[in-house]
Design an enzyme around this catalytic site. Structure first.
Site, PDB file in Angstrom:
ATOM      1  N   HIS A 180      18.125 -23.322   8.614  1.00  0.00           N
ATOM      2  CA  HIS A 180      17.998 -23.799   7.393  1.00  0.00           C
ATOM      3  C   HIS A 180      17.853 -25.047   7.557  1.00  0.00           C
ATOM      4  CE1 HIS A 180      22.000 -21.473   6.920  1.00  0.00           C
ATOM      5  NE2 HIS A 180      20.813 -20.634   6.253  1.00  0.00           N
TER       6      HIS A 180
ATOM      7  N   ASP B   9      16.111 -18.421   4.170  1.00  0.00           N
ATOM      8  CA  ASP B   9      16.960 -18.069   5.547  1.00  0.00           C
ATOM      9  C   ASP B   9      14.639 -17.276   5.137  1.00  0.00           C
ATOM     10  OD1 ASP B   9      18.973 -18.680   6.003  1.00  0.00           O
ATOM     11  OD2 ASP B   9      20.036 -16.602   5.783  1.00  0.00           O
TER      12      ASP B   9
ATOM     13  N   HIS C  30      16.964 -11.895   9.094  1.00  0.00           N
ATOM     14  CA  HIS C  30      16.231 -12.908  10.358  1.00  0.00           C
ATOM     15  C   HIS C  30      15.925 -11.807  11.148  1.00  0.00           C
ATOM     16  CE1 HIS C  30      18.825 -16.613   9.053  1.00  0.00           C
ATOM     17  NE2 HIS C  30      19.705 -16.173   9.518  1.00  0.00           N
TER      18      HIS C  30
HETATM   19 ZN   LIG Z   1      21.172 -18.785   6.081  1.00  0.00          ZN
END
Ligand SMILES: [Zn+2]
Length: 303
Positions: free
Chosen positions: A77, A237, A260
């Protein structure tokens, strides 16, 4: 030609780590040309961890970097806020391994950057311009970059949950659009996952103050900041993970149901596919913009 940028002055705040629940002090410091974005752990000497794919050390609910056994986690972030504000060079000091979770969005980091101010340094910024498509698929997850004149993101998600079936959004990422449309979107989690994480000693700092929590039939928080806050956070993200490429990207990022792990695998793939991009100087897009309203509480600054 665009110049590289850094912060005008040092700025600090204190927050808590999502997983440890411990207090952590975060400082952002100006840095010289071609320094890049680097983390330094003030609790264990002066080791630096550059925010690049070469230092990716794993994914466990968040993005983890490490160098010489010194690690920093939950970096995405903060990285998204820095690159979207066109900050090329900054030293990020942390008093523990975790970047503070703040309110679960990037808005508090935008506030810090605006409070510190931004200045240019006498060196050209280089962009990674996509000239041929790059793509990775893993089952029904997919991520790709296509040539485009601007940095744009299209993200689509679908979950088997009554409140969160399918959301999709395309947005051109500029400083202004990121601040208004993406930065305030908070991370989200499912109540059943929170219980599992807690049993494993994780998410000890997690609360309704720093995440949207989805129960069986509804959101446990009072209100969403956007109707489609979930997909906006996925874009946040992805922008943060893509920062690990080390250059601002000019291209259209198209993502379906990733996380991710796939974002960061893709960031590494981009660098290895050298025929698919070239480094260019300047897009004339980057303009210093005035502070804008943020739909999130400002963090308390530390001296
Ligand atoms: Zn996040």
């Amino acid at each position: 030609m665009d110049s590289q940028r850094t912060l005008r002055r040092r700025i600090s705040c204190v927050g808590i780590g999502l997983h440890s629940g411990n207090k952590v002090r975060l400082s952002l410091k100006p840095a010289p040309a071609d320094f890049g974005i680097r983390f330094r752990r003030t609790d264990i000497g002066d080791h630096e961890v550059p925010a690049t794919v070469q230092h990716l050390a794993g994914i466990q609910w968040a993005t983890l970097l490490a160098c010489n056994e010194v690690s920093v986690e939950t970096v995405e972030h903060l990285l998204a806020a820095l690159v979207s504000m066109n900050i090329d060079n900054v030293l990020i000091e942390l008093s523990s391994p975790e970047v503070p979770i703040m309110d679960g969005s990037a808005a508090p980091f935008i506030y810090l950057i605006q409070e510190a101010g931004v200045k240019t340094v006498a060196a050209p910024r280089r962009y990674l311009k996509i000239v041929r498509p790059i793509a990775i698929s893993r089952g029904d997850k997919r991520i790709a970059l296509y040539p485009s004149e601007h940095f744009k993101v299209t993200y689509s998600i679908s979950y088997d949950h009554p409140l969160l079936r399918h959301q999709s959004l395309t947005i051109r990422i500029t400083e202004d659009s990121f601040i208004d449309e993406i930065a305030p979107a908070r991370t989200f989690t499912f109540l059943k996952d929170v219980e599992m994480l807690r049993q494993n000693g994780l998410a000890l700092g997690g609360s309704l103050d720093n995440a949207i929590v989805l129960g069986e039939t509804g959101v446990l928080n009072n209100a969403l900041r956007f109707d489609d806050e979930f997909v906006r956070h996925k874009i946040l993200d992805a922008v943060g993970d893509l920062a690990l490429v080390g250059y601002p990207v000019i291209g259209h990022l198209v993502v379906h149901r990733a996380g991710h792990a796939l974002h960061t695998e893709f960031a590494a793939r981009i660098l290895s596919e050298t025929h698919a991009w070239r480094l260019v100087a300047g897009v004339a897009d980057a303009v210093l913009s005035p502070a804008l309203g943020i739909k999130a509480p400002a963090p308390e600054l530390a001296g």
